[in-house]
Design a protein around this motif. Structure first.
Motif, PDB file in Angstrom:
ATOM      1  N   ALA A 174      -1.309 -17.917  11.889  1.00  0.00           N
ATOM      2  CA  ALA A 174      -2.417 -18.720  11.196  1.00  0.00           C
ATOM      3  C   ALA A 174      -3.218 -18.043  10.351  1.00  0.00           C
ATOM      4  O   ALA A 174      -3.632 -16.920  10.563  1.00  0.00           O
ATOM      5  CB  ALA A 174      -3.318 -19.322  12.485  1.00  0.00           C
ATOM      6  N   MET A 175      -3.537 -18.653   9.307  1.00  0.00           N
ATOM      7  CA  MET A 175      -4.321 -17.713   7.936  1.00  0.00           C
ATOM      8  C   MET A 175      -5.212 -18.819   7.280  1.00  0.00           C
ATOM      9  O   MET A 175      -4.931 -19.959   7.308  1.00  0.00           O
ATOM     10  CB  MET A 175      -3.319 -17.250   7.096  1.00  0.00           C
ATOM     11  N   GLY A 176      -6.435 -18.190   7.033  1.00  0.00           N
ATOM     12  CA  GLY A 176      -7.407 -19.088   6.298  1.00  0.00           C
ATOM     13  C   GLY A 176      -8.776 -18.665   6.945  1.00  0.00           C
ATOM     14  O   GLY A 176      -8.934 -17.893   7.623  1.00  0.00           O
ATOM     15  N   GLY A 177      -9.790 -19.945   6.893  1.00  0.00           N
ATOM     16  CA  GLY A 177     -10.981 -19.755   7.678  1.00  0.00           C
ATOM     17  C   GLY A 177     -10.975 -19.786   8.871  1.00  0.00           C
ATOM     18  O   GLY A 177      -9.800 -19.798   9.512  1.00  0.00           O
ATOM     19  N   GLY A 178     -12.123 -20.100   9.747  1.00  0.00           N
ATOM     20  CA  GLY A 178     -11.914 -20.332  11.001  1.00  0.00           C
ATOM     21  C   GLY A 178     -11.046 -21.385  11.634  1.00  0.00           C
ATOM     22  O   GLY A 178     -10.521 -21.568  12.448  1.00  0.00           O
ATOM     23  N   SER A 179     -11.192 -22.501  10.500  1.00  0.00           N
ATOM     24  CA  SER A 179     -10.412 -23.821  11.155  1.00  0.00           C
ATOM     25  C   SER A 179      -9.010 -23.630  11.175  1.00  0.00           C
ATOM     26  O   SER A 179      -8.505 -24.081  12.482  1.00  0.00           O
ATOM     27  CB  SER A 179     -10.827 -24.844  10.070  1.00  0.00           C
ATOM     28  N   PRO A 180      -8.386 -23.364  10.390  1.00  0.00           N
ATOM     29  CA  PRO A 180      -6.582 -23.165  10.442  1.00  0.00           C
ATOM     30  C   PRO A 180      -6.379 -22.548  11.904  1.00  0.00           C
ATOM     31  O   PRO A 180      -5.575 -22.570  12.603  1.00  0.00           O
ATOM     32  CB  PRO A 180      -6.140 -22.790   9.477  1.00  0.00           C
ATOM     33  N   ILE A 181      -7.300 -21.197  11.934  1.00  0.00           N
ATOM     34  CA  ILE A 181      -6.906 -20.492  13.173  1.00  0.00           C
ATOM     35  C   ILE A 181      -7.234 -21.010  14.298  1.00  0.00           C
ATOM     36  O   ILE A 181      -6.344 -21.192  15.472  1.00  0.00           O
ATOM     37  CB  ILE A 181      -7.683 -19.208  12.971  1.00  0.00           C
ATOM     38  N   ASP A 182      -8.479 -21.571  14.457  1.00  0.00           N
ATOM     39  CA  ASP A 182      -8.740 -22.466  15.746  1.00  0.00           C
ATOM     40  C   ASP A 182      -7.656 -23.316  16.125  1.00  0.00           C
ATOM     41  O   ASP A 182      -7.169 -23.804  17.282  1.00  0.00           O
ATOM     42  CB  ASP A 182     -10.192 -23.091  15.392  1.00  0.00           C
ATOM     43  N   ALA A 183      -7.129 -24.222  15.056  1.00  0.00           N
ATOM     44  CA  ALA A 183      -6.371 -25.364  15.356  1.00  0.00           C
ATOM     45  C   ALA A 183      -5.197 -24.966  15.867  1.00  0.00           C
ATOM     46  O   ALA A 183      -4.652 -25.384  16.559  1.00  0.00           O
ATOM     47  CB  ALA A 183      -6.441 -26.036  13.845  1.00  0.00           C
ATOM     48  N   ALA A 184      -4.867 -23.905  15.366  1.00  0.00           N
ATOM     49  CA  ALA A 184      -3.302 -23.064  15.641  1.00  0.00           C
ATOM     50  C   ALA A 184      -3.577 -22.664  16.980  1.00  0.00           C
ATOM     51  O   ALA A 184      -2.597 -22.928  17.702  1.00  0.00           O
ATOM     52  CB  ALA A 184      -2.928 -22.112  14.628  1.00  0.00           C
ATOM     53  N   LYS A 185      -4.546 -22.110  17.410  1.00  0.00           N
ATOM     54  CA  LYS A 185      -4.715 -21.889  18.766  1.00  0.00           C
ATOM     55  C   LYS A 185      -4.496 -22.998  19.842  1.00  0.00           C
ATOM     56  O   LYS A 185      -3.914 -22.862  20.741  1.00  0.00           O
ATOM     57  CB  LYS A 185      -6.153 -21.146  19.223  1.00  0.00           C
ATOM     58  N   ALA A 186      -4.842 -24.071  19.193  1.00  0.00           N
ATOM     59  CA  ALA A 186      -4.986 -25.250  20.386  1.00  0.00           C
ATOM     60  C   ALA A 186      -3.374 -25.774  20.168  1.00  0.00           C
ATOM     61  O   ALA A 186      -3.072 -26.114  21.408  1.00  0.00           O
ATOM     62  CB  ALA A 186      -5.928 -26.191  20.164  1.00  0.00           C
ATOM     63  N   MET A 187      -2.977 -25.648  18.960  1.00  0.00           N
ATOM     64  CA  MET A 187      -1.631 -26.429  18.801  1.00  0.00           C
ATOM     65  C   MET A 187      -0.543 -25.415  19.878  1.00  0.00           C
ATOM     66  O   MET A 187       0.285 -25.849  20.263  1.00  0.00           O
ATOM     67  CB  MET A 187      -1.105 -25.962  17.263  1.00  0.00           C
ATOM     68  N   TRP A 188      -1.064 -24.027  19.800  1.00  0.00           N
ATOM     69  CA  TRP A 188      -0.130 -23.276  20.707  1.00  0.00           C
ATOM     70  C   TRP A 188      -0.179 -23.507  22.119  1.00  0.00           C
ATOM     71  O   TRP A 188       1.025 -23.670  22.776  1.00  0.00           O
ATOM     72  CB  TRP A 188      -0.574 -21.959  20.579  1.00  0.00           C
ATOM     73  N   ALA A 189      -1.311 -23.998  22.594  1.00  0.00           N
ATOM     74  CA  ALA A 189      -1.326 -24.389  24.057  1.00  0.00           C
ATOM     75  C   ALA A 189      -0.642 -25.617  24.296  1.00  0.00           C
ATOM     76  O   ALA A 189       0.176 -25.856  25.103  1.00  0.00           O
ATOM     77  CB  ALA A 189      -2.745 -24.575  24.303  1.00  0.00           C
ATOM     78  N   PHE A 190      -0.774 -26.769  23.377  1.00  0.00           N
ATOM     79  CA  PHE A 190       0.174 -27.983  23.581  1.00  0.00           C
ATOM     80  C   PHE A 190       1.753 -27.710  23.063  1.00  0.00           C
ATOM     81  O   PHE A 190       2.112 -28.629  23.762  1.00  0.00           O
ATOM     82  CB  PHE A 190      -0.615 -29.021  22.647  1.00  0.00           C
ATOM     83  N   TYR A 191       1.988 -26.909  22.546  1.00  0.00           N
ATOM     84  CA  TYR A 191       3.376 -26.453  22.336  1.00  0.00           C
ATOM     85  C   TYR A 191       4.058 -26.006  23.541  1.00  0.00           C
ATOM     86  O   TYR A 191       5.137 -26.432  23.767  1.00  0.00           O
ATOM     87  CB  TYR A 191       3.459 -25.474  20.882  1.00  0.00           C
ATOM     88  N   GLU A 192       3.051 -25.096  24.159  1.00  0.00           N
ATOM     89  CA  GLU A 192       3.805 -24.395  25.277  1.00  0.00           C
ATOM     90  C   GLU A 192       3.792 -25.486  26.558  1.00  0.00           C
ATOM     91  O   GLU A 192       4.588 -25.351  27.485  1.00  0.00           O
ATOM     92  CB  GLU A 192       3.066 -23.201  25.617  1.00  0.00           C
ATOM     93  N   TYR A 193       2.580 -26.318  26.314  1.00  0.00           N
ATOM     94  CA  TYR A 193       2.352 -27.165  27.856  1.00  0.00           C
ATOM     95  C   TYR A 193       1.946 -28.653  27.193  1.00  0.00           C
ATOM     96  O   TYR A 193       1.081 -29.070  27.023  1.00  0.00           O
ATOM     97  CB  TYR A 193       1.135 -26.650  28.515  1.00  0.00           C
ATOM     98  N   PRO A 194       3.311 -29.263  26.762  1.00  0.00           N
ATOM     99  CA  PRO A 194       2.926 -30.782  26.005  1.00  0.00           C
ATOM    100  C   PRO A 194       2.289 -31.584  27.051  1.00  0.00           C
ATOM    101  O   PRO A 194       1.705 -32.519  26.804  1.00  0.00           O
ATOM    102  CB  PRO A 194       4.385 -31.178  25.984  1.00  0.00           C
ATOM    103  N   GLU A 195       2.446 -31.469  28.437  1.00  0.00           N
ATOM    104  CA  GLU A 195       1.781 -32.339  29.278  1.00  0.00           C
ATOM    105  C   GLU A 195       0.228 -32.108  29.505  1.00  0.00           C
ATOM    106  O   GLU A 195      -0.394 -33.040  30.225  1.00  0.00           O
ATOM    107  CB  GLU A 195       2.574 -32.284  30.585  1.00  0.00           C
TER     108      GLU A 195
END
Ligand code: FE
Length: 392
Positions: A88-109
């Motif tokens: 994840a690269m850029g300001g806070g937003s893309p990195i914050d978004a990627a952190k949450a994506m990570w959780a839903f990638y590993e735990y879709p439910e």
């Protein structure tokens, strides 16, 4: 008690090249609106990852204050591509978004409602590791356990907090921060200062977080004005200072400056108050409120001494610290009050009681050194509007 940081922090000019040494098969690069592309950093990141032998996919255009929808789209892209690295690269937003994506990638439910209970995340890293590259010098999300996602349907912000989302690797390369415009440099710099000061006086401060907070404070006071004026060395020092501040507050948490900034940021029809700007306005008022707590007073005096201020006693030292912050705000063209920022008085009066209640309920209030009631918070917000002294 626990103290958690990324496994590796690479810092210095050109450390972006470290990406060449990352071991993995597939990397998804999560990035924002275009400045990273425009300045050539995105191409370099993709090139280095390919040199490392990885297949690379992009997830672009993460918006400021990322939405639940963006997070879900990103998680879906990850499930299709099956990356073992999220970059994840850029300001806070893309990195914050990627952190949450990570959780839903590993735990879709899982659901956001399940994730917002602090420190209750499922175990991550069963599918991917996480690498963050900040381009602004403020949020320090590259080293923190936090992410903020907005539900635009309900207007609710989900503050995610869990050491599982502390990145594995941070690359803190000051070349990326050289792209920040002047106003963003001012606001993010004052955000970093607020992180360090709030962490130092937080009820969760510790011998592990104190040295990081104090060093960050010293570096911000030594470098922010020159960084604002475009000095490259000062800009580099600010990029490191904000990262140190992030390591401190990720573990010691924050206080009511952030509670107030969170709940006023999008509250008024006259426009958004940028996060760092809101913090900069509130910080001296909150110090005046918190100094009634004897432990906090001694800690503010520590901070003042650490940057070479003088005073007859802890109270005078703390006042000198507030004067110094006000002087910085002036140098950085940050207003001293909400009135000066341009918030409409009638609208402020109409909304202040509700905002006060919400601010007291904010996740950052719990670690503030002095307790606060909604009525006191309302008084404090009034002081920040009119510039009146805090004497309660
Ligand atoms: Fe902040």
């Amino acid at each position: 008690m626990r103290f958690t940081l990324p496994r590796d922090i690479y810092y210095g000019r050109g450390t972006l090249e470290t990406l060449k040494t990352i071991k993995g098969k597939r990397a998804i690069v999560v990035v924002g609106g275009g400045s990273m592309k425009r300045f050539g950093f995105l191409d370099r990141v993709v090139g280095y990852l390919k040199e490392a032998g990885m297949e690379v996919q992009l997830f672009e255009n993460v918006e400021p204050d990322p939405s639940v929808e963006t997070v879900m789209r990103g998680a879906e892209a990850m499930r299709a591509f099956q990356p073992d690295w999220i970059v994840a690269m850029g300001g806070g937003s893309p990195i914050d978004a990627a952190k949450a994506m990570w959780a839903f990638y590993e735990y879709p439910e899982t659901t956001f409602e399940q994730l917002i209970t602090p420190f209750s995340f499922p175990t991550l890293r069963t599918k991917a590791h996480f690498l963050a590259i900040p381009s602004t010098s403020g949020t320090a999300t590259e080293v923190t356990a936090f992410s903020v996602i907005t539900n635009y349907q309900t207007g609710v912000k989900y503050p995610l907090a869990d050491f599982n989302i502390t990145p594995d690797i941070a690359i803190v390369d000051p070349e990326l921060a050289e792209t920040m415009p002047q106003k963003l440099t001012a606001h993010t710099g004052m955000d970093a200062l607020t992180h360090a000061i709030e962490a130092y006086v937080s009820t969760l401060n510790s011998p592990f977080t104190d040295p990081l907070a104090i060093k960050a404070i010293q570096m911000v006071f030594a470098n922010l004005p020159a960084s604002y004026e475009g000095d490259k060395n000062a800009r580099e020092q600010m990029h490191y200072a904000q990262c140190l501040a992030g390591m401190a507050f990720s573990n010691a948490l924050l206080g009511i400056v952030h509670s107030m900034a969170h709940k006023t940021g999008a509250a008024f029809s006259t426009g958004h108050i940028p996060h760092g700007c809101a913090n900069a306005i509130y910080l001296p008022y909150v110090i005046q409120y918190n100094k009634k707590d004897a432990t906090a007073l001694a800690r503010y005096a520590d901070i003042a001494r650490s940057i070479g201020l003088t005073g007859a006693d802890d109270n005078a030292l703390t006042d000198a610290l507030c004067d110094k912050i006000r002087e910085f705000n002036k140098k950085l063209s940050i207003p001293a009050t909400l009135a000066e920022f341009g918030i409409n008085e009638a609208e402020f009066k109409e909304k202040v009681a509700k905002i006060a209640e919400l601010a007291v309920g904010d996740a950052c209030t719990g670690s503030n050194p002095r307790a606060i009631t909604p009525a006191e918070m309302e008084k404090l917000l009034n002081c920040t509007y009119y510039g009146t002294p805090v004497n309660f």
